[in-house]
Design a protein around this motif. Sequence first.
Motif, PDB file in Angstrom:
ATOM      1  N   GLN A 115       0.842  -1.198   0.000  1.00  0.00           N
ATOM      2  CA  GLN A 115       0.000   0.000   0.000  1.00  0.00           C
ATOM      3  C   GLN A 115       0.877   1.248   0.000  1.00  0.00           C
ATOM      4  N   LYS A 116       0.253   2.398  -0.022  1.00  0.00           N
ATOM      5  CA  LYS A 116       0.971   3.660  -0.240  1.00  0.00           C
ATOM      6  C   LYS A 116       2.075   3.946   0.771  1.00  0.00           C
ATOM      7  N   ASP A 117       1.932   3.464   1.996  1.00  0.00           N
ATOM      8  CA  ASP A 117       2.963   3.702   3.014  1.00  0.00           C
ATOM      9  C   ASP A 117       4.006   2.594   3.061  1.00  0.00           C
ATOM     10  N   GLY A 118       3.910   1.649   2.131  1.00  0.00           N
ATOM     11  CA  GLY A 118       4.918   0.590   2.036  1.00  0.00           C
ATOM     12  C   GLY A 118       4.608  -0.682   2.810  1.00  0.00           C
ATOM     13  N   PHE A 119       3.404  -0.799   3.364  1.00  0.00           N
ATOM     14  CA  PHE A 119       3.045  -1.977   4.147  1.00  0.00           C
ATOM     15  C   PHE A 119       2.429  -3.071   3.275  1.00  0.00           C
ATOM     16  N   THR A 120       2.720  -4.322   3.627  1.00  0.00           N
ATOM     17  CA  THR A 120       2.084  -5.484   3.017  1.00  0.00           C
ATOM     18  C   THR A 120       1.085  -6.058   4.030  1.00  0.00           C
ATOM     19  N   ALA A 121       0.303  -7.017   3.601  1.00  0.00           N
ATOM     20  CA  ALA A 121      -0.649  -7.670   4.517  1.00  0.00           C
ATOM     21  C   ALA A 121       0.087  -8.352   5.669  1.00  0.00           C
ATOM     22  N   LEU A 122       1.227  -8.973   5.378  1.00  0.00           N
ATOM     23  CA  LEU A 122       2.016  -9.613   6.442  1.00  0.00           C
ATOM     24  C   LEU A 122       2.486  -8.572   7.456  1.00  0.00           C
ATOM     25  N   MET A 123       2.932  -7.427   6.982  1.00  0.00           N
ATOM     26  CA  MET A 123       3.381  -6.376   7.899  1.00  0.00           C
ATOM     27  C   MET A 123       2.239  -5.891   8.786  1.00  0.00           C
ATOM     28  N   PHE A 124       1.048  -5.712   8.187  1.00  0.00           N
ATOM     29  CA  PHE A 124      -0.111  -5.300   8.990  1.00  0.00           C
ATOM     30  C   PHE A 124      -0.428  -6.351  10.054  1.00  0.00           C
ATOM     31  N   SER A 125      -0.345  -7.629   9.680  1.00  0.00           N
ATOM     32  CA  SER A 125      -0.612  -8.702  10.641  1.00  0.00           C
ATOM     33  C   SER A 125       0.333  -8.602  11.832  1.00  0.00           C
ATOM     34  N   CYS A 126       1.600  -8.440  11.541  1.00  0.00           N
ATOM     35  CA  CYS A 126       2.612  -8.385  12.600  1.00  0.00           C
ATOM     36  C   CYS A 126       2.518  -7.098  13.413  1.00  0.00           C
ATOM     37  N   GLN A 127       2.292  -5.975  12.738  1.00  0.00           N
ATOM     38  CA  GLN A 127       2.193  -4.689  13.429  1.00  0.00           C
ATOM     39  C   GLN A 127       1.085  -4.704  14.470  1.00  0.00           C
ATOM     40  N   ASN A 128       0.008  -5.418  14.159  1.00  0.00           N
ATOM     41  CA  ASN A 128      -1.155  -5.430  15.050  1.00  0.00           C
ATOM     42  C   ASN A 128      -1.263  -6.686  15.906  1.00  0.00           C
ATOM     43  N   GLY A 129      -0.226  -7.521  15.876  1.00  0.00           N
ATOM     44  CA  GLY A 129      -0.191  -8.705  16.740  1.00  0.00           C
ATOM     45  C   GLY A 129      -1.157  -9.805  16.352  1.00  0.00           C
ATOM     46  N   HIS A 130      -1.471  -9.908  15.064  1.00  0.00           N
ATOM     47  CA  HIS A 130      -2.422 -10.918  14.607  1.00  0.00           C
ATOM     48  C   HIS A 130      -1.667 -12.147  14.098  1.00  0.00           C
ATOM     49  N   GLU A 131      -1.279 -12.987  15.055  1.00  0.00           N
ATOM     50  CA  GLU A 131      -0.441 -14.152  14.754  1.00  0.00           C
ATOM     51  C   GLU A 131      -1.091 -15.103  13.757  1.00  0.00           C
ATOM     52  N   LEU A 132      -2.381 -15.360  13.885  1.00  0.00           N
ATOM     53  CA  LEU A 132      -3.027 -16.317  12.988  1.00  0.00           C
ATOM     54  C   LEU A 132      -3.022 -15.816  11.539  1.00  0.00           C
ATOM     55  N   CYS A 133      -3.203 -14.518  11.359  1.00  0.00           N
ATOM     56  CA  CYS A 133      -3.125 -13.957  10.003  1.00  0.00           C
ATOM     57  C   CYS A 133      -1.702 -14.034   9.488  1.00  0.00           C
ATOM     58  N   ALA A 134      -0.753 -13.728  10.344  1.00  0.00           N
ATOM     59  CA  ALA A 134       0.656 -13.807   9.939  1.00  0.00           C
ATOM     60  C   ALA A 134       1.008 -15.236   9.538  1.00  0.00           C
ATOM     61  N   ARG A 135       0.555 -16.198  10.317  1.00  0.00           N
ATOM     62  CA  ARG A 135       0.820 -17.619   9.984  1.00  0.00           C
ATOM     63  C   ARG A 135       0.190 -17.970   8.635  1.00  0.00           C
ATOM     64  N   ALA A 136      -1.036 -17.537   8.415  1.00  0.00           N
ATOM     65  CA  ALA A 136      -1.718 -17.825   7.151  1.00  0.00           C
ATOM     66  C   ALA A 136      -0.915 -17.241   5.989  1.00  0.00           C
ATOM     67  N   MET A 137      -0.438 -16.019   6.154  1.00  0.00           N
ATOM     68  CA  MET A 137       0.355 -15.369   5.114  1.00  0.00           C
ATOM     69  C   MET A 137       1.645 -16.140   4.849  1.00  0.00           C
ATOM     70  N   LEU A 138       2.333 -16.534   5.921  1.00  0.00           N
ATOM     71  CA  LEU A 138       3.592 -17.264   5.765  1.00  0.00           C
ATOM     72  C   LEU A 138       3.371 -18.635   5.131  1.00  0.00           C
ATOM     73  N   GLU A 139       2.300 -19.307   5.543  1.00  0.00           N
ATOM     74  CA  GLU A 139       1.975 -20.617   4.954  1.00  0.00           C
ATOM     75  C   GLU A 139       1.682 -20.482   3.461  1.00  0.00           C
ATOM     76  N   ALA A 140       1.161 -19.335   3.058  1.00  0.00           N
ATOM     77  CA  ALA A 140       0.847 -19.105   1.639  1.00  0.00           C
ATOM     78  C   ALA A 140       2.069 -18.665   0.838  1.00  0.00           C
ATOM     79  N   GLY A 141       3.181 -18.386   1.543  1.00  0.00           N
ATOM     80  CA  GLY A 141       4.414 -18.043   0.831  1.00  0.00           C
ATOM     81  C   GLY A 141       4.851 -16.601   0.928  1.00  0.00           C
ATOM     82  N   ALA A 142       4.199 -15.814   1.801  1.00  0.00           N
ATOM     83  CA  ALA A 142       4.618 -14.413   1.946  1.00  0.00           C
ATOM     84  C   ALA A 142       5.996 -14.353   2.582  1.00  0.00           C
ATOM     85  N   CYS A 143       6.720 -13.315   2.234  1.00  0.00           N
ATOM     86  CA  CYS A 143       8.037 -13.137   2.851  1.00  0.00           C
ATOM     87  C   CYS A 143       8.263 -11.698   3.236  1.00  0.00           C
TER      88      CYS A 143
END
Length: 143
Positions: A115-143
Amino acid sequence: CARALLEVGAEVDKAGPQGWTALMFASDGNHELCARALLEAGAQVDKVGPQGWTALMFAGVGNHELCARALLEAGAQIDAASKAGETSLMKACKNGHELVARALLEAHANLEAVQKDGFTALMFSCQNGHELCARAMLEAGAC
């Protein structure tokens, strides 16, 4: 309710004073059956409302998995971005909505969209402490 209004000729894509369509309201309120009725009646699945949001974005931010799946089945543009550059996947991950995030990932949402400020969905997950979303992103291949 939606079916009754459609039967008497309601305009399926008419926006209200705030710019929201009935499909946006149905998606925001988690009214899957209304959303499906509107889609069957020809509602534009990717109509853009305030701030560049689509119905899929409302489903993503509201944790409405069944509405999100209905919209995806109807051909919603999975990687459409709001005026801030946020996709539905970013909105789901930013708010910790793992099931919506997984539905979007199953439909092949772009893992690396920025997005415009340089964040990805994985970054948003981690920034807000949403471990399950972060895991889903990583399992899907996000880096």
